[in-house]
Design a protein around this motif. Sequence first.
Motif, PDB file in Angstrom:
ATOM      1  N   VAL A   1      -4.917  -6.125 -10.271  1.00  0.00           N
ATOM      2  CA  VAL A   1      -3.123  -6.155  -9.967  1.00  0.00           C
ATOM      3  C   VAL A   1      -2.796  -6.656  -9.836  1.00  0.00           C
ATOM      4  O   VAL A   1      -2.841  -8.056  -8.773  1.00  0.00           O
ATOM      5  N   THR A   2      -1.438  -8.371 -10.098  1.00  0.00           N
ATOM      6  CA  THR A   2      -0.495  -8.896 -10.185  1.00  0.00           C
ATOM      7  C   THR A   2       0.620  -8.550  -9.793  1.00  0.00           C
ATOM      8  O   THR A   2       1.814  -8.268 -10.166  1.00  0.00           O
ATOM      9  N   LEU A   3       0.681  -9.709  -8.460  1.00  0.00           N
ATOM     10  CA  LEU A   3       2.523  -9.396  -7.742  1.00  0.00           C
ATOM     11  C   LEU A   3       3.157 -10.798  -8.127  1.00  0.00           C
ATOM     12  O   LEU A   3       1.793 -11.684  -8.264  1.00  0.00           O
ATOM     13  N   ARG A   4       4.330 -10.657  -8.579  1.00  0.00           N
ATOM     14  CA  ARG A   4       5.346 -11.953  -9.471  1.00  0.00           C
ATOM     15  C   ARG A   4       5.794 -11.901  -8.685  1.00  0.00           C
ATOM     16  O   ARG A   4       6.713 -11.251  -7.961  1.00  0.00           O
ATOM     17  N   CYS A   5       6.425 -13.385  -7.632  1.00  0.00           N
ATOM     18  CA  CYS A   5       7.831 -13.267  -6.800  1.00  0.00           C
ATOM     19  C   CYS A   5       8.281 -15.024  -7.662  1.00  0.00           C
ATOM     20  O   CYS A   5       7.786 -15.697  -8.377  1.00  0.00           O
ATOM     21  N   LYS A   6       9.187 -15.129  -7.253  1.00  0.00           N
ATOM     22  CA  LYS A   6      10.413 -15.884  -7.820  1.00  0.00           C
ATOM     23  C   LYS A   6      10.979 -16.705  -6.111  1.00  0.00           C
ATOM     24  O   LYS A   6      12.033 -15.809  -5.944  1.00  0.00           O
ATOM     25  N   PRO A   7      10.412 -18.089  -5.755  1.00  0.00           N
ATOM     26  CA  PRO A   7      11.254 -18.353  -4.631  1.00  0.00           C
ATOM     27  C   PRO A   7      12.809 -18.916  -5.469  1.00  0.00           C
ATOM     28  O   PRO A   7      13.203 -18.989  -6.448  1.00  0.00           O
ATOM     29  N   ILE A   8      13.802 -19.208  -3.668  1.00  0.00           N
ATOM     30  CA  ILE A   8      15.157 -19.549  -3.609  1.00  0.00           C
ATOM     31  C   ILE A   8      14.947 -20.879  -4.797  1.00  0.00           C
ATOM     32  O   ILE A   8      13.970 -21.907  -4.281  1.00  0.00           O
ATOM     33  N   SER A   9      15.290 -21.591  -5.221  1.00  0.00           N
ATOM     34  CA  SER A   9      14.980 -22.229  -6.232  1.00  0.00           C
ATOM     35  C   SER A   9      15.830 -23.782  -5.054  1.00  0.00           C
ATOM     36  O   SER A   9      16.736 -23.965  -4.493  1.00  0.00           O
ATOM     37  N   GLY A  10      15.123 -24.744  -5.113  1.00  0.00           N
ATOM     38  CA  GLY A  10      14.824 -25.792  -4.761  1.00  0.00           C
ATOM     39  C   GLY A  10      14.021 -25.199  -3.081  1.00  0.00           C
ATOM     40  O   GLY A  10      13.829 -27.204  -2.420  1.00  0.00           O
ATOM     41  N   HIS A  11      13.154 -24.188  -3.246  1.00  0.00           N
ATOM     42  CA  HIS A  11      13.102 -24.141  -1.915  1.00  0.00           C
ATOM     43  C   HIS A  11      11.382 -25.090  -1.841  1.00  0.00           C
ATOM     44  O   HIS A  11      10.724 -24.990  -3.146  1.00  0.00           O
ATOM     45  N   ASP A  12      10.777 -25.645  -1.379  1.00  0.00           N
ATOM     46  CA  ASP A  12       9.457 -26.977  -1.375  1.00  0.00           C
ATOM     47  C   ASP A  12       8.438 -25.839  -0.967  1.00  0.00           C
ATOM     48  O   ASP A  12       7.319 -26.065  -1.475  1.00  0.00           O
ATOM     49  N   TYR A  13       8.796 -24.649  -0.372  1.00  0.00           N
ATOM     50  CA  TYR A  13       7.727 -24.128   0.366  1.00  0.00           C
ATOM     51  C   TYR A  13       7.341 -22.758  -0.186  1.00  0.00           C
ATOM     52  O   TYR A  13       8.677 -22.235  -0.594  1.00  0.00           O
ATOM     53  N   LEU A  14       6.456 -21.768  -0.050  1.00  0.00           N
ATOM     54  CA  LEU A  14       6.419 -20.662  -0.832  1.00  0.00           C
ATOM     55  C   LEU A  14       5.756 -20.002   0.274  1.00  0.00           C
ATOM     56  O   LEU A  14       4.268 -21.062   0.121  1.00  0.00           O
ATOM     57  N   PHE A  15       5.586 -18.510   0.233  1.00  0.00           N
ATOM     58  CA  PHE A  15       3.881 -18.622   1.505  1.00  0.00           C
ATOM     59  C   PHE A  15       3.775 -16.759   1.054  1.00  0.00           C
ATOM     60  O   PHE A  15       4.476 -16.050   0.249  1.00  0.00           O
ATOM     61  N   TRP A  16       2.646 -16.323   1.117  1.00  0.00           N
ATOM     62  CA  TRP A  16       2.697 -14.832   0.298  1.00  0.00           C
ATOM     63  C   TRP A  16       2.254 -14.217   2.069  1.00  0.00           C
ATOM     64  O   TRP A  16       1.476 -14.615   2.778  1.00  0.00           O
ATOM     65  N   TYR A  17       2.594 -13.256   2.822  1.00  0.00           N
ATOM     66  CA  TYR A  17       2.440 -12.891   3.622  1.00  0.00           C
ATOM     67  C   TYR A  17       1.483 -10.879   3.349  1.00  0.00           C
ATOM     68  O   TYR A  17       2.465 -10.214   1.818  1.00  0.00           O
ATOM     69  N   ARG A  18       1.178  -9.913   4.190  1.00  0.00           N
ATOM     70  CA  ARG A  18       0.683  -9.238   3.545  1.00  0.00           C
ATOM     71  C   ARG A  18       1.260  -8.595   5.277  1.00  0.00           C
ATOM     72  O   ARG A  18       0.626  -9.259   6.549  1.00  0.00           O
ATOM     73  N   GLN A  19       1.840  -6.688   5.170  1.00  0.00           N
ATOM     74  CA  GLN A  19       2.331  -6.351   6.364  1.00  0.00           C
ATOM     75  C   GLN A  19       1.185  -4.655   6.516  1.00  0.00           C
ATOM     76  O   GLN A  19       1.607  -4.317   5.161  1.00  0.00           O
ATOM     77  N   THR A  20       0.780  -4.366   6.722  1.00  0.00           N
ATOM     78  CA  THR A  20      -0.157  -3.708   7.769  1.00  0.00           C
ATOM     79  C   THR A  20       0.349  -3.104   8.849  1.00  0.00           C
ATOM     80  O   THR A  20       0.954  -3.866   9.867  1.00  0.00           O
ATOM     81  N   MET A  21       0.256  -1.587   9.165  1.00  0.00           N
ATOM     82  CA  MET A  21       0.820  -1.472  10.345  1.00  0.00           C
ATOM     83  C   MET A  21      -0.323  -1.554  11.640  1.00  0.00           C
ATOM     84  O   MET A  21      -0.217  -1.993  12.755  1.00  0.00           O
ATOM     85  N   MET A  22      -1.345  -1.879  11.311  1.00  0.00           N
ATOM     86  CA  MET A  22      -2.582  -2.001  11.777  1.00  0.00           C
ATOM     87  C   MET A  22      -2.856  -3.157  12.038  1.00  0.00           C
ATOM     88  O   MET A  22      -3.144  -3.717  13.393  1.00  0.00           O
ATOM     89  N   ARG A  23      -2.430  -4.049  11.199  1.00  0.00           N
ATOM     90  CA  ARG A  23      -2.055  -5.614  11.765  1.00  0.00           C
ATOM     91  C   ARG A  23      -1.147  -6.610  11.321  1.00  0.00           C
ATOM     92  O   ARG A  23      -1.236  -7.576  11.624  1.00  0.00           O
ATOM     93  N   GLY A  24      -0.239  -5.753  11.413  1.00  0.00           N
ATOM     94  CA  GLY A  24       1.578  -6.333  11.311  1.00  0.00           C
ATOM     95  C   GLY A  24       1.628  -7.369   9.673  1.00  0.00           C
ATOM     96  O   GLY A  24       1.241  -7.857   9.099  1.00  0.00           O
ATOM     97  N   LEU A  25       2.016  -8.545  10.180  1.00  0.00           N
ATOM     98  CA  LEU A  25       2.084  -9.544   9.375  1.00  0.00           C
ATOM     99  C   LEU A  25       1.612 -10.698   9.355  1.00  0.00           C
ATOM    100  O   LEU A  25       1.436 -11.142  10.691  1.00  0.00           O
ATOM    101  N   GLU A  26       0.816 -10.981   8.114  1.00  0.00           N
ATOM    102  CA  GLU A  26      -0.253 -12.045   7.932  1.00  0.00           C
ATOM    103  C   GLU A  26       0.144 -12.588   6.859  1.00  0.00           C
ATOM    104  O   GLU A  26       0.443 -12.979   5.919  1.00  0.00           O
ATOM    105  N   LEU A  27      -0.480 -14.315   7.260  1.00  0.00           N
ATOM    106  CA  LEU A  27      -0.072 -15.111   6.341  1.00  0.00           C
ATOM    107  C   LEU A  27      -1.042 -14.804   5.553  1.00  0.00           C
ATOM    108  O   LEU A  27      -2.261 -15.276   5.596  1.00  0.00           O
ATOM    109  N   LEU A  28      -1.507 -15.023   3.900  1.00  0.00           N
ATOM    110  CA  LEU A  28      -2.324 -14.882   3.618  1.00  0.00           C
ATOM    111  C   LEU A  28      -2.542 -15.875   2.591  1.00  0.00           C
ATOM    112  O   LEU A  28      -3.762 -17.149   3.475  1.00  0.00           O
TER     113      LEU A  28
END
Lengths: 114, 113
Positions: free
Chosen positions: A19-46
């Motif tokens: 599986v490949t997930l894709r992301c285009k950040p806002i132009s000019g932003h220096d930081y990019l984050f991937w998070y995962r959200q589940t009922m059991m674990r909430g929001l997790e930074l990957l």
Amino acid sequence: DAGVIQSPRHEVTEMGQEVTLRCKPISGHDYLFWYRQTMMRGLELLIYFNNNVPIDDSGMPEDRFSAKMPNASFSTLKIQPSEPRDSAVYFCASSLDRNRPEAFFGQGTRLTVV
Amino acid sequence: AQSVTQLGSHVSVSEGALVLLRCNYSSSVPPYLFWYVQYPNQGLQLLLKYTTGATLVKGINGFEAEFKKSETSFHLTKPSAHMSDAAEYFCAVTSPNDYKLSFGAGTTVTVRA
């Protein structure tokens, strides 16, 4: 700006598939984050990137997960092979710089592994 | 490392009543604090932020929050709830030296007519 753009919005795949997930950040932003959200674990930074360089991937659950940012306008999160427990909503977010640390989120990709 | 605790996973209020969502943080350095709102099947939207300066910060949709260092709190309030405020709310923390946003578990708000 259109904001953070993620694709696909929904993905249903069979266990063992890549599986490949894709992301285009806002132009000019220096930081990019991937998070995962589940009922059991909430929001997790990957993982997060600064100027296309991975800074911290300690949240990546295991070697089946990998992320890349080949340029400032594109990032991917890949799961190979996928497992049912990977089912979750995956969010990409970006932030401008140190002085503007607030993160802006995409709409997310809802992944279902059957 | 920073962390946040949101007290109460579910809050129910009447339309027109005060909304109060509680957030306490833990941080060894001066924190940056945020509140986000998430509507069903949507991403997270920034409501407001505190980085430095004025401790009472105002955000969108009539929400505000106050940073209280002595209480390590950053509670979110809105004087009068509207039906459109029904959503899940997340408190988050980071610091100038660490860009990992740590989120609380979230508080779901329902608004009764």
